[in-house]
Design a protein around this motif. Structure first.
Motif, short mmCIF file in Angstrom:
data_model
loop_
_atom_site.label_atom_id
_atom_site.label_comp_id
_atom_site.label_asym_id
_atom_site.label_seq_id
_atom_site.Cartn_x
_atom_site.Cartn_y
_atom_site.Cartn_z
N GLN A 81 0.85 -1.18 0.00
CA GLN A 81 0.00 0.00 0.00
C GLN A 81 0.89 1.23 0.00
OE1 GLN A 81 -3.47 0.24 -0.08
NE2 GLN A 81 -3.09 2.44 -0.32
N MET A 82 0.71 2.08 -0.99
CA MET A 82 1.54 3.28 -1.13
C MET A 82 0.65 4.50 -1.04
SD MET A 82 4.07 2.02 -4.21
CE MET A 82 2.77 2.01 -5.43
N ASN A 83 0.89 5.33 -0.04
CA ASN A 83 0.09 6.54 0.18
C ASN A 83 0.96 7.78 0.01
OD1 ASN A 83 -2.14 4.91 0.88
ND2 ASN A 83 -1.50 4.85 3.03
N SER A 84 0.30 8.90 -0.15
CA SER A 84 1.00 10.19 -0.28
C SER A 84 2.12 10.10 -1.31
CB SER A 84 1.56 10.63 1.08
OG SER A 84 0.54 10.74 2.04
N LEU A 85 1.78 9.57 -2.46
CA LEU A 85 2.79 9.34 -3.48
C LEU A 85 3.38 10.65 -4.00
CD1 LEU A 85 1.09 6.35 -5.27
CD2 LEU A 85 3.40 6.34 -4.33
N LYS A 86 4.65 10.58 -4.35
CA LYS A 86 5.40 11.73 -4.85
C LYS A 86 5.95 11.40 -6.23
CE LYS A 86 7.00 12.59 -0.11
NZ LYS A 86 8.19 12.74 0.76
N PRO A 87 6.23 12.40 -7.03
CA PRO A 87 6.81 12.13 -8.36
C PRO A 87 8.08 11.29 -8.28
CG PRO A 87 6.05 14.38 -8.26
CD PRO A 87 5.89 13.83 -6.87
N GLU A 88 8.85 11.44 -7.22
CA GLU A 88 10.09 10.65 -7.09
C GLU A 88 9.84 9.19 -6.77
OE1 GLU A 88 9.34 13.54 -5.55
OE2 GLU A 88 10.12 13.57 -3.47
N ASP A 89 8.58 8.82 -6.53
CA ASP A 89 8.24 7.41 -6.35
C ASP A 89 8.04 6.71 -7.69
OD1 ASP A 89 6.19 8.39 -3.58
OD2 ASP A 89 8.18 7.45 -3.48
N THR A 90 8.09 7.46 -8.77
CA THR A 90 7.94 6.87 -10.09
C THR A 90 9.06 5.88 -10.36
OG1 THR A 90 6.78 8.80 -11.00
CG2 THR A 90 7.95 7.38 -12.56
N ALA A 91 8.68 4.65 -10.71
CA ALA A 91 9.66 3.59 -10.93
C ALA A 91 8.94 2.33 -11.39
CB ALA A 91 10.43 3.29 -9.65
N MET A 92 9.74 1.35 -11.80
CA MET A 92 9.23 0.00 -12.00
C MET A 92 9.33 -0.71 -10.66
SD MET A 92 8.02 -2.25 -14.13
CE MET A 92 8.51 -1.76 -15.79
N TYR A 93 8.20 -1.23 -10.21
CA TYR A 93 8.16 -1.92 -8.93
C TYR A 93 8.08 -3.42 -9.18
CZ TYR A 93 7.48 2.43 -6.38
OH TYR A 93 7.65 3.67 -5.81
N SER A 94 8.93 -4.16 -8.49
CA SER A 94 8.96 -5.61 -8.64
C SER A 94 8.89 -6.27 -7.28
CB SER A 94 10.24 -6.06 -9.34
OG SER A 94 10.37 -5.50 -10.62
N CYS A 95 8.25 -7.43 -7.22
CA CYS A 95 8.33 -8.22 -6.01
C CYS A 95 9.33 -9.35 -6.23
CB CYS A 95 6.98 -8.75 -5.54
SG CYS A 95 6.10 -9.81 -6.70
N ALA A 96 9.96 -9.74 -5.15
CA ALA A 96 11.01 -10.75 -5.21
C ALA A 96 10.92 -11.61 -3.96
CB ALA A 96 12.38 -10.11 -5.31
N ALA A 97 11.46 -12.81 -4.04
CA ALA A 97 11.36 -13.74 -2.92
C ALA A 97 12.70 -14.39 -2.63
CB ALA A 97 10.32 -14.81 -3.21
N ARG A 98 12.87 -14.71 -1.35
CA ARG A 98 14.02 -15.50 -0.91
C ARG A 98 13.55 -16.40 0.21
NH1 ARG A 98 16.75 -13.36 3.80
NH2 ARG A 98 18.69 -14.28 3.06
N PHE A 99 14.17 -17.54 0.34
CA PHE A 99 13.87 -18.42 1.46
C PHE A 99 14.63 -17.92 2.68
CE2 PHE A 99 11.22 -21.33 -0.60
CZ PHE A 99 11.73 -21.58 -1.88
N GLY A 100 13.97 -17.95 3.80
CA GLY A 100 14.62 -17.53 5.02
C GLY A 100 14.00 -16.27 5.59
N SER A 101 14.78 -15.59 6.41
CA SER A 101 14.26 -14.45 7.14
C SER A 101 14.07 -13.23 6.25
CB SER A 101 15.22 -14.08 8.29
OG SER A 101 16.41 -13.54 7.75
N CYS A 102 13.32 -12.28 6.79
CA CYS A 102 13.02 -11.06 6.06
C CYS A 102 13.78 -9.91 6.70
CB CYS A 102 11.52 -10.81 6.10
SG CYS A 102 10.85 -10.16 4.56
N SER A 103 15.07 -10.07 6.89
CA SER A 103 15.85 -9.07 7.61
C SER A 103 16.66 -8.17 6.69
CB SER A 103 16.79 -9.76 8.59
OG SER A 103 17.64 -10.65 7.88
N THR A 104 16.58 -8.42 5.38
CA THR A 104 17.40 -7.66 4.47
C THR A 104 16.62 -7.23 3.24
OG1 THR A 104 19.39 -7.71 3.08
CG2 THR A 104 18.23 -9.79 3.36
N LEU A 105 16.97 -6.08 2.71
CA LEU A 105 16.43 -5.60 1.44
C LEU A 105 17.54 -5.49 0.41
CD1 LEU A 105 13.87 -2.88 2.62
CD2 LEU A 105 13.36 -5.15 1.66
N SER A 106 18.55 -6.33 0.55
CA SER A 106 19.63 -6.37 -0.43
C SER A 106 19.18 -7.20 -1.62
CB SER A 106 20.88 -6.98 0.19
OG SER A 106 21.91 -7.10 -0.78
#
Length: 123
Positions: A81-106
């Motif tokens: 959910q994306m609120n108060s969107l700004k022009p700088e939020d313009t981008a291609m958005y992708s979802c990705a998956a990894r097995f294991g914990s959700c402690s990183t956004l690398s």
């Protein structure tokens, strides 16, 4: 193997909202983290937010408060959910998956990727 399919992108004026969805299928019986990334033209990919099978979340600090990640286990879908969107939020958005914990956004640590959905915010 995990398959991911995004939906919900589009064009919106600054200050508006959008909700992206990521349908997850395949081998999801193990602990899995699904995260959202975005990439604007000429820029490096940027981690946005992620949510684990246990409901744990991770956010890019600059976006927390405007963006919220959630999951619907009945439909095996993750949402951004994306609120108060700004022009700088313009981008291609992708979802990705990894097995294991959700402690990183690398992004290099995520093995499975969807095709992406375009978000365009006009001023």
């Amino acid at each position: 193997q995990v398959q991911l399919a995004e939906s919900g992108g589009g064009s919106v004026q600054a200050g508006g909202s959008l909700r992206l969805s990521c349908a997850v299928s395949g081998n999801t019986y193990n602990s899995i983290c699904v995260a959202w990334f975005r990439q604007a033209p000429g820029k490096e990919p940027e981690g946005v937010a992620g949510i684990g099978s246990d409901g744990s979340t991770v956010y890019a600090g600059s976006l927390k408060g405007r963006f919220t990640v959630s999951k619907d286990d009945t439909k095996n879908t993750r949402h951004l959910q994306m609120n108060s969107l700004k022009p700088e939020d313009t981008a291609m958005y992708s979802c990705a998956a990894r097995f294991g914990s959700c402690s990183t956004l690398s992004f290099s640590l995520y093995n499975y990727w969807g095709q992406g959905t375009q978000v365009t915010v006009s001023s």
